[in-house]
Write an enzyme that holds these catalytic residues in place. Structure first.
Site, PDB file in Angstrom:
ATOM      1  N   ARG A   1       0.814  -1.226   0.000  1.00 35.33           N
ATOM      2  CA  ARG A   1       0.000   0.000   0.000  1.00 35.33           C
ATOM      3  C   ARG A   1       0.849   1.279   0.000  1.00 35.33           C
ATOM      4  O   ARG A   1       0.471   2.297   0.572  1.00 35.33           O
ATOM      5  CB  ARG A   1      -0.935   0.053   1.213  1.00 35.33           C
ATOM      6  CG  ARG A   1      -2.267  -0.694   1.253  1.00 35.33           C
ATOM      7  CD  ARG A   1      -3.084  -0.656   0.025  1.00 35.33           C
ATOM      8  NE  ARG A   1      -2.557  -1.602  -0.930  1.00 35.33           N
ATOM      9  CZ  ARG A   1      -2.716  -2.923  -0.881  1.00 35.33           C
ATOM     10  NH1 ARG A   1      -3.434  -3.458   0.054  1.00 35.33           N
ATOM     11  NH2 ARG A   1      -2.204  -3.717  -1.783  1.00 35.33           N
TER      12      ARG A   1
ATOM     13  N   SER B   1     -10.628   1.082   3.012  1.00 29.49           N
ATOM     14  CA  SER B   1     -10.051   0.770   4.330  1.00 29.49           C
ATOM     15  C   SER B   1      -9.358   2.018   4.870  1.00 29.49           C
ATOM     16  O   SER B   1      -8.560   2.630   4.163  1.00 29.49           O
ATOM     17  CB  SER B   1      -9.012  -0.343   4.208  1.00 29.49           C
ATOM     18  OG  SER B   1      -9.631  -1.513   3.745  1.00 29.49           O
TER      19      SER B   1
ATOM     20  N   GLU C   1      -4.566   4.679   5.753  1.00 30.67           N
ATOM     21  CA  GLU C   1      -4.257   4.351   4.357  1.00 30.67           C
ATOM     22  C   GLU C   1      -4.518   5.531   3.417  1.00 30.67           C
ATOM     23  O   GLU C   1      -3.702   5.794   2.531  1.00 30.67           O
ATOM     24  CB  GLU C   1      -5.075   3.128   3.932  1.00 30.67           C
ATOM     25  CG  GLU C   1      -4.750   2.677   2.525  1.00 30.67           C
ATOM     26  CD  GLU C   1      -5.647   1.557   2.036  1.00 30.67           C
ATOM     27  OE1 GLU C   1      -5.634   0.474   2.633  1.00 30.67           O
ATOM     28  OE2 GLU C   1      -6.372   1.784   1.054  1.00 30.67           O
TER      29      GLU C   1
HETATM   30  C1  LIG Z   1     -15.337   1.832  -1.443  1.00 26.24           C
HETATM   31  C2  LIG Z   1     -13.837   1.886  -1.624  1.00 26.24           C
HETATM   32  C3  LIG Z   1     -13.114   0.712  -1.741  1.00 26.24           C
HETATM   33  C4  LIG Z   1     -11.713   0.751  -1.934  1.00 26.24           C
HETATM   34  N1  LIG Z   1     -11.033  -0.429  -2.022  1.00 26.24           N
HETATM   35  C5  LIG Z   1      -9.687  -0.406  -2.208  1.00 26.24           C
HETATM   36  C6  LIG Z   1      -8.958  -1.632  -2.304  1.00 26.24           C
HETATM   37  O1  LIG Z   1      -9.512  -2.719  -2.269  1.00 26.24           O
HETATM   38  N2  LIG Z   1      -7.614  -1.561  -2.459  1.00 26.24           N
HETATM   39  C7  LIG Z   1      -6.964  -0.374  -2.544  1.00 26.24           C
HETATM   40  O2  LIG Z   1      -5.734  -0.386  -2.701  1.00 26.24           O
HETATM   41  N3  LIG Z   1      -7.624   0.802  -2.455  1.00 26.24           N
HETATM   42  C8  LIG Z   1      -8.967   0.814  -2.285  1.00 26.24           C
HETATM   43  N4  LIG Z   1      -9.657   1.994  -2.172  1.00 26.24           N
HETATM   44  C9  LIG Z   1      -8.923   3.262  -2.207  1.00 26.24           C
HETATM   45  C10 LIG Z   1      -8.922   3.963  -3.580  1.00 26.24           C
HETATM   46  O3  LIG Z   1      -9.992   3.548  -4.372  1.00 26.24           O
HETATM   47  C11 LIG Z   1      -7.640   3.722  -4.362  1.00 26.24           C
HETATM   48  O4  LIG Z   1      -6.542   4.157  -3.620  1.00 26.24           O
HETATM   49  C12 LIG Z   1      -7.645   4.437  -5.711  1.00 26.24           C
HETATM   50  O5  LIG Z   1      -6.500   4.073  -6.448  1.00 26.24           O
HETATM   51  C13 LIG Z   1      -7.672   5.961  -5.598  1.00 26.24           C
HETATM   52  O6  LIG Z   1      -7.894   6.476  -6.893  1.00 26.24           O
HETATM   53  P1  LIG Z   1      -8.449   7.939  -7.107  1.00 26.24           P
HETATM   54  O7  LIG Z   1      -8.385   8.219  -8.561  1.00 26.24           O
HETATM   55  O8  LIG Z   1      -9.798   8.050  -6.483  1.00 26.24           O
HETATM   56  O9  LIG Z   1      -7.404   8.809  -6.312  1.00 26.24           O
HETATM   57  P2  LIG Z   1      -7.647  10.156  -5.493  1.00 26.24           P
HETATM   58  O10 LIG Z   1      -8.419   9.830  -4.261  1.00 26.24           O
HETATM   59  O11 LIG Z   1      -8.180  11.210  -6.379  1.00 26.24           O
HETATM   60  O12 LIG Z   1      -6.153  10.487  -5.072  1.00 26.24           O
HETATM   61  C14 LIG Z   1      -5.473   9.663  -4.146  1.00 26.24           C
HETATM   62  C15 LIG Z   1      -4.027  10.137  -4.030  1.00 26.24           C
HETATM   63  O13 LIG Z   1      -3.372   9.905  -5.266  1.00 26.24           O
HETATM   64  C16 LIG Z   1      -2.916  11.151  -5.823  1.00 26.24           C
HETATM   65  N5  LIG Z   1      -3.133  11.064  -7.259  1.00 26.24           N
HETATM   66  C17 LIG Z   1      -4.264  10.728  -7.931  1.00 26.24           C
HETATM   67  N6  LIG Z   1      -4.030  10.707  -9.245  1.00 26.24           N
HETATM   68  C18 LIG Z   1      -2.725  11.058  -9.414  1.00 26.24           C
HETATM   69  C19 LIG Z   1      -1.875  11.223 -10.557  1.00 26.24           C
HETATM   70  N7  LIG Z   1      -2.316  11.015 -11.787  1.00 26.24           N
HETATM   71  N8  LIG Z   1      -0.592  11.612 -10.337  1.00 26.24           N
HETATM   72  C20 LIG Z   1      -0.123  11.819  -9.080  1.00 26.24           C
HETATM   73  N9  LIG Z   1      -0.881  11.675  -7.983  1.00 26.24           N
HETATM   74  C21 LIG Z   1      -2.161  11.281  -8.154  1.00 26.24           C
HETATM   75  C22 LIG Z   1      -3.746  12.227  -5.131  1.00 26.24           C
HETATM   76  O14 LIG Z   1      -3.044  13.462  -5.096  1.00 26.24           O
HETATM   77  C23 LIG Z   1      -3.899  11.630  -3.760  1.00 26.24           C
HETATM   78  O15 LIG Z   1      -2.724  11.836  -3.016  1.00 26.24           O
HETATM   79  C24 LIG Z   1     -11.053   1.997  -1.990  1.00 26.24           C
HETATM   80  C25 LIG Z   1     -11.796   3.181  -1.869  1.00 26.24           C
HETATM   81  C26 LIG Z   1     -13.174   3.127  -1.690  1.00 26.24           C
HETATM   82  C27 LIG Z   1     -13.959   4.408  -1.577  1.00 26.24           C
END
Ligand SMILES: Cc1cc2nc3c(=O)[nH]c(=O)nc-3n(C[C@H](O)[C@H](O)[C@H](O)COP(=O)(O)OP(=O)(O)OC[C@H]3O[C@@H](n4cnc5c(N)ncnc54)[C@H](O)[C@@H]3O)c2cc1C
Length: 341
Positions: free
Chosen positions: A150, A228, A333
């Site tokens: 992670r 999580s 996380e």
């Molecule tokens: C219901 C639910 C279930 C989930 N299950 C999991 C799971 O099973 N496993 C898991 O690992 N995660 C899980 N997550 C967490 C999340 O979905 C992941 O971490 C996902 O990859 C985040 O993507 P995002 O586009 O929403 O990122 P954001 O929330 O928009 O950003 C997250 C971080 O990444 C950075 N970021 C985003 N895009 C970029 C980019 N292009 N360049 C540089 N930095 C960037 C942002 O600045 C921030 O720091 C879950 C979340 C939810 C709500």
């Protein structure tokens, strides 16, 4: 605009400025205008302060999937779950256990997204990034991405890297990678280490995730979360022995904490198990504000009227309870914006 409209927790105050970048050139242009900058894509791993963000919030909205054999180069702004569905439909194995995870492709390397025994580090072969420290665009090989459980070099050095595109090397196969997660193996009725048809694996993962409120669903308040909230602690041998002793003292000699060897002497244990044994149960919290999900101990949810301050207060209460009971420090996380842990 309030950032609560762009985060899955529906929390976060206003952005001073919000811009959407739909080409790589636009991304680079926005970044070069200077700090402070918050990169936001799906908003599913962000906890933004109630005060909002005093700078530019850049929404990554780039699109494009280029396929060369079994290698895919995918723009950062593409959505992750539809990509997994397309890979499964096209007979490309390697990401099927990661179905149902919300958010963008570009965010997957940030915390080395993982679930059900698979993580993106296993299939990523290159990440094209804008390095803000050097003002260069380059492709990083997996070793330079520093993937760990992670986490990654991107998460460890916040603000330095903007992910523009990710390259995945998949396997042409109707069968999944070997199943490594016991609960998934049971659901599929296979032994650990066996393979199963790709579509069945995806369906089984989605069913397991829905039961835990881990697939976004507007009609289900248990999904108003950032997934999580705590990572599973990884303890060195001494710390794990100390945990076992604390568990014996508190819960008796027949109870052992869950353990998964990391292969380097360290042991991963379960944050959810520790939280429950420390006395925090599903639904704990404010039924109209912030509470633990009623389906999944690790998810902190916004029941409607919550604030980020309340979310962090509950998270700290849980972390302090686990520390007092077992001497283990939990770490969040999601990425905190405007707050320190
Ligand atoms: C219901 C639910 C279930 C989930 N299950 C999991 C799971 O099973 N496993 C898991 O690992 N995660 C899980 N997550 C967490 C999340 O979905 C992941 O971490 C996902 O990859 C985040 O993507 P995002 O586009 O929403 O990122 P954001 O929330 O928009 O950003 C997250 C971080 O990444 C950075 N970021 C985003 N895009 C970029 C980019 N292009 N360049 C540089 N930095 C960037 C942002 O600045 C921030 O720091 C879950 C979340 C939810 C709500």
């Amino acid at each position: 605009m309030r950032l609560s409209e762009l985060t899955t927790l529906r929390l976060g105050g206003p952005a001073e400025r919000l811009v959407e970048a739909s080409t790589e050139d636009e991304v680079v242009e926005v970044v070069r205008k200077g700090e402070p900058l918050l990169v936001l894509a799906g908003g599913s791993n962000l906890v933004v302060a109630d005060e909002g963000f005093p700078g530019t919030v850049m929404r990554i909205a780039t699109r494009g999937v280029a396929r060369d054999g079994t290698t895919l180069e995918v723009a950062a702004g593409e959505s992750w779950d539809p990509l997994v569905a397309a890979c499964v439909a096209d007979g490309l194995a390697g990401v099927e256990c990661l179905a149902g995870i919300p958010g963008s492709v570009g965010a997957t390397p940030i915390q080395n997204v993982g679930a059900y025994g698979q993580e993106v580090a296993e299939t990523i072969v290159g990440v094209r990034v804008l390095d803000r420290a050097r003002d260069t665009v380059q492709e990083l090989a997996p070793a330079a991405c520093g993937f760990t459980y992670r986490s990654s070099a991107f998460k460890r050095e916040p603000g330095r890297w903007v992910v523009l595109a990710v390259r995945f090397a998949l396997h042409a196969s109707g069968l999944s990678a070997p199943i490594r997660y016991a609960e998934l193996a049971r659901a599929l009725d296979v032994e650990l280490g066996e393979r199963a048809p790709l579509a069945q694996v995806r369906d089984a993962v989605l069913a397991l995730r829905r039961r835990k409120g881990m697939v976004l669903d507007p009609s289900d308040r248990d999904t108003v979360s950032a997934g999580s909230f705590f990572t599973n602690p990884i303890l060195d041998a001494g710390a794990f022995a100390a945990l076992r002793a604390r568990v014996t003292d508190r819960l008796g000699p027949d109870v052992q904490p869950p353990s998964w060897p990391e292969g380097d002497g360290r042991v991963k244990t379960s944050a959810a198990w520790l939280i429950e044994r420390a006395g925090f149960h599903r639904g704990h919290g404010d039924p109209d504000g912030i509470a633990i999900s009623t389906k999944h101990t690790l998810a902190l949810t916004n029941r409607g009227a919550g604030t980020t301050a309340q979310l962090l207060a509950l998270a700290r209460e849980i972390a302090a309870g686990v520390h007092d009971a077992f001497g283990v420090d939990l770490a969040p996380e999601p990425v905190l914006v405007g707050h320190e842990w």
